[in-house]
Design a protein around this motif. Sequence first.
Motif, PDB file in Angstrom:
ATOM      1  N   GLN B  37       0.860  -1.186   0.000  1.00  0.00           N
ATOM      2  CA  GLN B  37       0.000   0.000   0.000  1.00  0.00           C
ATOM      3  C   GLN B  37       0.889   1.226   0.000  1.00  0.00           C
ATOM      4  N   ASN B  41      -2.499   5.469  -0.986  1.00  0.00           N
ATOM      5  CA  ASN B  41      -3.508   4.452  -0.661  1.00  0.00           C
ATOM      6  C   ASN B  41      -3.781   3.481  -1.795  1.00  0.00           C
ATOM      7  N   GLU B  42      -2.875   3.397  -2.729  1.00  0.00           N
ATOM      8  CA  GLU B  42      -3.029   2.428  -3.819  1.00  0.00           C
ATOM      9  C   GLU B  42      -2.481   1.078  -3.368  1.00  0.00           C
ATOM     10  N   PHE B  43      -3.280   0.053  -3.543  1.00  0.00           N
ATOM     11  CA  PHE B  43      -2.879  -1.298  -3.174  1.00  0.00           C
ATOM     12  C   PHE B  43      -2.332  -2.011  -4.401  1.00  0.00           C
ATOM     13  N   LEU B  89       3.682   0.635   2.870  1.00  0.00           N
ATOM     14  CA  LEU B  89       3.188  -0.273   3.916  1.00  0.00           C
ATOM     15  C   LEU B  89       2.976  -1.639   3.274  1.00  0.00           C
TER      16      LEU B  89
END
Lengths: 112, 114
Positions: B37, B41-43, B89
């Motif tokens: 991530q 906030n792009e997974f 993350l």
Amino acid sequence: QQQVRQSPQSLTVWEGETAILNCSYEDSTFNYFPWYQQFPGEGPALLISIRSVSDKKEDGRFTIFFNKREKKLSLHITDSQPGDSATYFCAARRNSNNRIFFGDGTQLVVKP
Amino acid sequence: NSKVIQTPRYLVKGQGQKAKMRCIPEKGHPVVFWYQQNKNNEFKFLINFQNQEVLQQIDMTEKRFSAECPSNSPCSLEIQSSEAGDSALYLCASSPGLGEDTQYFGPGTRLLVL
């Protein structure tokens, strides 16, 4: 190509109001749609989910409305609380054991 | 509440260094996923395992990424030569499999590559 889209990017509501978070998807083979809630510094936590055979799923103050024909869904949070302030991710998946496709999230702020 | 354990919670590395993070899935969950991530906030899905076998994986970013889930040991994700763009993350999720849909996420390992 973005498989899952969310709107708005950010949303502010007052305590007690209903927050509505929108989501749309591209792939008609998606059949499971979880919503995750993420607080800063934490991993996403499953909030509520729906399968494509249903058009509504309710769990306390959280309700998913699902429109398969339009490939859209929404998360309604009634009686919003300051503790609901978080980022909410709409997600979709095809088959069990397959990866999840996430939207880019809606950051919700609930003002007291 | 998820019982997926990830260590370390924070990891700081210099460019070119190895970065290794570990995941212990929930007890009884044979399916494990790794996602990245980023700050927007792009997974990004990286890989998933069922027991020790790889189910799906991306073209592991120029082969710098490797992952395994050995029997009776934590799963691990390793970046051989960290780059600034790897700062993110890293989330591990586990699932009961066998038709059960839900993936339960750990708290993540936040990697900072200086």
